[in-house]
Design an enzyme around this catalytic site. Structure first.
Site, mmCIF file in Angstrom:
data_model
loop_
_atom_site.group_PDB
_atom_site.id
_atom_site.type_symbol
_atom_site.label_atom_id
_atom_site.label_comp_id
_atom_site.label_asym_id
_atom_site.label_seq_id
_atom_site.Cartn_x
_atom_site.Cartn_y
_atom_site.Cartn_z
ATOM 1 N N GLU A 130 2.497 7.855 8.837
ATOM 2 C CA GLU A 130 3.537 8.787 8.374
ATOM 3 C C GLU A 130 2.981 9.758 7.343
ATOM 4 O O GLU A 130 3.405 10.914 7.288
ATOM 5 C CB GLU A 130 4.739 8.012 7.816
ATOM 6 N N TYR B 110 11.112 10.003 2.522
ATOM 7 C CA TYR B 110 11.044 9.928 3.988
ATOM 8 C C TYR B 110 10.005 8.904 4.441
ATOM 9 O O TYR B 110 10.294 8.031 5.250
ATOM 10 C CB TYR B 110 10.717 11.317 4.552
ATOM 11 N N ASP C 221 13.513 14.301 7.880
ATOM 12 C CA ASP C 221 12.500 15.319 7.572
ATOM 13 C C ASP C 221 13.057 16.668 8.038
ATOM 14 O O ASP C 221 14.224 16.760 8.439
ATOM 15 C CB ASP C 221 11.153 14.974 8.218
#
Ligand code: SF4
Length: 205
Positions: A31, A114, A132
């Protein structure tokens, strides 16, 4: 809304190696790499990266310039050192275990809400909303109508409302894929979009 989207995802969803793992370390790194890059780009470096740095310990002891050689195709040169620093933080402050709390994750270098939510949801089996810019655009168009949400918090609470009863990973992947295949930033491809019937976006613009 979520049901139509998930049905569409069943046959149209894309497969990426970072969607197949539940290892918090791999999710955290993936991520972090996915910020400002594409899923396809990160997929291409996924195996080379984790073949070289299979644990937080190996990454913490890595030379940033060696890490950079692997992630260079992503064009995010300054992120190699950051990944090593983050791994050292996990190693020395958390005994090598990726933190399983929002506060613990967000205290790590380069980790925001996030990324922390993705790690908690996919790696630790909790349910957190994950928003996002792509997800924000889809939710905003489909529910609110405009390209931008009415307030910064709005998309996070809408995600929670529509998503609570569904698998966090499947729902997240479905919205991400929709944002790339149909609900693209400039010209949404509304024909064939599974949300077209319920979408609030003014498609005459
Ligand atoms: S109908 Fe169009 S604007 Fe609405 S979610 Fe689908 S692609 Fe986006």
């Amino acid at each position: 809304m979520a049901s139509a989207l998930l049905e569409w995802f069943d046959t149209n969803g894309r497969r990426y190696p970072f969607r197949e793992t539940s290892d918090p370390y791999r999710i955290l790194v993936s991520e972090m790499l996915l910020r400002q890059t594409t899923s396809r780009q990160v997929s291409a470096v996924y195996h080379p990266f984790f073949d070289s740095y299979s644990t937080i310990n190996t990454l913490a002891h890595a030379d940033g310039s060696e890490v950079l050689k692997i992630i260079k195709p992503l064009g995010i040169h300054n992120r190699a050192e950051g990944l090593v620093m983050m791994a050292r933080q996990v190693l020395y402050s958390h005994q090598g275990e990726v933190p399983g709390t929002m506060d613990g994750l967000m205290a790590l270098r380069g980790v925001g809400r996030y990324v922390a939510s993705c790690v908690l949801s996919f790696g630790y089996g909790r349910w957190y909303p994950m928003v996002d810019s792509n997800i924000q655009r889809v939710l905003s168009r489909a529910i609110h109508g405009g390209d931008r949400p009415p307030s910064p918090k709005w998309a996070w609470s809408e995600y929670e409302i529509i998503g609570r009863d569904h698998s966090s990973r499947t729902l997240h992947s479905a919205i991400i894929d929709l944002s790339h295949i149909h609900c693209r930033p400039k010209r949404p491809l509304c024909n064939g979009c599974p949300l077209a019937l319920a979408c609030a976006h003014d498609r005459t613009q």
